[in-house]
Design an enzyme around this catalytic site. Structure first.
Site, short mmCIF file in Angstrom:
data_model
loop_
_atom_site.label_atom_id
_atom_site.label_comp_id
_atom_site.label_asym_id
_atom_site.label_seq_id
_atom_site.Cartn_x
_atom_site.Cartn_y
_atom_site.Cartn_z
N ARG A 297 0.83 -1.20 0.00
CA ARG A 297 0.00 0.00 0.00
C ARG A 297 0.86 1.25 0.00
O ARG A 297 0.52 2.24 -0.64
CB ARG A 297 -0.97 -0.04 1.18
CG ARG A 297 -2.12 -1.01 0.90
CD ARG A 297 -3.06 -1.20 2.06
NE ARG A 297 -4.18 -2.04 1.63
CZ ARG A 297 -5.03 -2.63 2.44
NH1 ARG A 297 -4.92 -2.46 3.75
NH2 ARG A 297 -6.02 -3.38 1.97
N TYR A 441 -6.97 0.19 -6.82
CA TYR A 441 -6.49 -1.13 -6.41
C TYR A 441 -5.75 -1.10 -5.07
O TYR A 441 -5.49 -0.04 -4.52
CB TYR A 441 -5.70 -1.84 -7.49
CG TYR A 441 -4.46 -1.22 -8.07
CD1 TYR A 441 -3.72 -0.23 -7.45
CD2 TYR A 441 -3.99 -1.68 -9.31
CE1 TYR A 441 -2.57 0.28 -8.01
CE2 TYR A 441 -2.85 -1.17 -9.89
CZ TYR A 441 -2.13 -0.20 -9.23
OH TYR A 441 -0.99 0.31 -9.80
N GLU A 442 -5.46 -2.30 -4.54
CA GLU A 442 -4.90 -2.48 -3.20
C GLU A 442 -5.80 -1.85 -2.13
O GLU A 442 -5.33 -1.33 -1.12
CB GLU A 442 -3.48 -1.90 -3.11
CG GLU A 442 -2.45 -2.65 -3.91
CD GLU A 442 -2.13 -4.03 -3.34
OE1 GLU A 442 -2.51 -4.29 -2.18
OE2 GLU A 442 -1.52 -4.84 -4.05
N GLY A 443 -7.10 -1.90 -2.34
CA GLY A 443 -8.06 -1.30 -1.41
C GLY A 443 -8.37 0.11 -1.84
O GLY A 443 -7.51 0.99 -1.81
#
Length: 592
Positions: A297, A441-443
């Site tokens: 992140r 992406y990645e949350g």
């Protein structure tokens, strides 16, 4: 598009002058033996050269060509195979990897700078080594010694690559809903069956093998996220002597047609009883996956920063060359028909906004990387615990705020070009398209904000937040009065953030909707305040040197711009937080 030049001077300023990382590393025995200033300097210099020459020139053409899929086989754009080979041979895939298995062993504060460079050069290219590094983090932390020794050396060397297979068509953020199954086999392995989507680098022609990390459920797994396990699934099986064996039953069903990052293969991956090996303990897959999430992140946040830096380099070159109209105060370039557009106030506003956000973001991403290094390497349990808390608190901000500002910055860069910014050949519109995915992406950034507000602030009663707030207060208290033009507005911003934190903590007791209603604007206020802390530290470092060097004069001037024109944004954001959740629920679903 301007030639990319790695911002090495600013990277050295942040690492060596603002944060004095050599002093920190000397206190961490494992790093003290492996890292010194001269080595880091050589690493960054060489990385800048290799990336500038081998990767950056491919970006535009690779975006135009994109990846190709035919009968499960994916081919990357022209030049990518050789560029990846060059990148891998330099050791850059394993720059932060465990030296026991062939990694370079550099701290995150160093590898973060390399990540910025490669993502500025080409975000699509940079995703391939990023996913490999992320997979290596989880393997190194949780896999058996046999798996580590079998897979990590070739992954660090860039001979093999990695992917992370989490998402399914019906299960995005809610991973507890996944359906991919893992059946135990008599030889101790597992057979994985299911389909994953949005798999970055799930299939390509850059490496001879791809090592997939896959989330799946065992037959007797508990329901929900507590029933998820993590498995290693190689594209090609590996024989006892380390050579490649038969093809595993894992194939690419298609690649996505996307808004941006066209040269990155975003794949649908089908597993048909593919042979797999358990990583970590059964039903503890999320914990194993989250080991790498803080690193990944932050890495996505750095992608936002990197895109903004490339856009700024393009925009500043264009603004110095493009002639259009005269300055409001009269002709500045009397030998030409018009002045360069850099003389105009609005162009300066955009350029300074880009500069302030990029340099503030570089300092902040390095600051978070230092917390990761401290949490990993410190031998003092209290120091590790504090650093872990800071990592937990700051990671969602690093991911969301850096990428939000990355989009803002690339849009500003496009706007500096006017109509040319909308035309593909100039490269600015590509940066806008590419960086947009980083907010998703990645949350998604909304999920990051909810994580910050709900889990990292409200859930512990503001305990993590107090660590950050106390550190900033200590900085303000120990700063010279000559720096009051920076520390006074920083203090006011921190007081505003303190009050917002207490407000949400109080309101959430009676209404849980307040957490989600406040989260996005709260994260933005936190981000601007954290950048203010970075800028105050940078101004303190540059103070008294402005007469000696234009670099330091530029720092002081940019800091003044940040505090005068960007930090005040927190006032309207804070008002939105305090407006509460009521207005969000005035409409019935049918009334939208």
């Amino acid at each position: 598009m301007a030639d990319y030049k790695a911002p090495l001077r600013d990277m050295r300023f942040v690492l060596n002058e603002v944060f004095d990382v050599s002093k920190l590393w000397a206190q961490l025995p494992e790093l003290a033996e492996a890292v010194d200033a001269e080595t880091v300097e050589a690493i960054l210099e060489e990385a800048g050269k290799v990336i500038g020459r081998a990767v950056a020139p491919l970006s535009r053409a690779a975006d135009e060509e994109g990846c190709h899929w035919h009968d499960t086989v994916v081919t990357t754009p022209a030049g990518f195979v050789q560029a990846y080979k060059t990148y891998a041979e330099g050791g850059w895939v394993g720059v932060g990897g465990n030296p026991e298995f062939g990694g370079m062993g550099m701290p995150k504060a160093v590898s973060a700078q390399v990540e910025e460079m490669v993502n500025s050069a080409s975000l699509a290219f940079g995703l391939y080594p990023m996913l490999t590094s992320g997979a290596c983090v989880s393997i190194d932390a949780h896999a058996s010694e046999t798996l580590k020794s079998t897979y990590l050396p070739n992954m660090y060397a860039g001979i093999w690559s990695g992917s992370m297979c989490l998402t399914e068509a019906h299960a995005g953020t809610d991973l507890g809903m996944i359906r991919t199954k893992a059946e135990p086999q008599t030889d101790g392995s597992y057979a994985i069956s299911g389909t994953k989507i949005f798999i970055t680098g799930g299939e390509h022609d850059l490496t001879e093998n791809i090592i997939h990390l896959v989330l799946a459920k065992l037959p007797d797994a508990p329901a929900g996220p507590r029933g998820i396990s993590l498995f290693l699934v190689p594209k090609f099986m590996v024989k006892d002597d380390g050579s490649l064996g038969e093809r595993n039953t894992v194939f690419c069903g298609s690649i996505e047609h996307k808004m941006g990052i066209q040269a990155s293969a975003t794949c649908v991956i089908n597993f048909d009883a593919a042979k797999a090996f358990l990583v970590g303990e059964p039903n503890k897959g999320l914990a194993a996956m989250f080991t790498m999430m803080n690193y990944e992140r932050l890495g996505v946040g750095i992608q936002g920063l990197a895109s903004g830096e490339r856009s700024y380099q393009n925009a500043i070159e264009y603004a110095r060359d493009r002639l259009q109209s005269r300055a409001p105060t009269g002709a500045q370039s009397k030998d030409t028909a018009a002045d360069p557009i850099i003389v105009h106030p609005d162009v300066r506003r955009m350029l300074l906004t880009m500069k302030a956000l990029n340099e503030g973001g570089r300092a902040f991403s390095s600051y978070v990387a230092i917390q990761l290094d401290t949490a990993k390497y410190s031998e003092d349990a209290d120091v590790r615990q504090r650093a872990d808390a800071m990592v937990a608190l700051l990671t969602p901000i690093a991911k969301a705020f850096l990428t939000d500002m990355g989009l803002d910055t690339t849009v500003h860069g496009q706007q500096v070009f006017g109509g040319h910014g909308y035309i593909r050949e100039w490269g600015q519109e590509q940066l806008v398209r590419d960086v947009r995915i980083t907010q998703i992406y990645e949350g998604t950034n909304g999920i990051q904000a909810l994580d910050l507000m709900g889990r990292k602030v409200v859930a512990n009663g503001g305990a993590y937040y107090k660590i950050f707030s106390d550190e900033v207060r200590q900085f303000i208290a120990t700063s010279d009065s000559a720096l009051a033009e920076f520390t006074k507005p920083l203090s006011a911003a921190l007081t505003e953030l303190d009050e917002l934190t207490e407000w949400v903590l109080d309101r959430s007791l009676g209404n849980p909707n307040e957490i989600g209603a406040a989260s996005v604007e709260y994260l933005q206020v936190f981000g601007y305040t954290a950048y203010a802390y970075m800028w105050a530290m940078m101004a303190k470092t540059a103070w008294g040197k402005a007469d000696q060097d234009d670099f330091y004069a530029s720092k002081i001037g940019t800091a003044r711009f940040y505090f005068a024109r960007l930090l005040p944004r927190i006032q309207s954001l804070g008002a939105s937080v305090k407006a509460g959740s009521e207005s969000l629920y005035l409409l019935q679903a049918s009334q939208f």
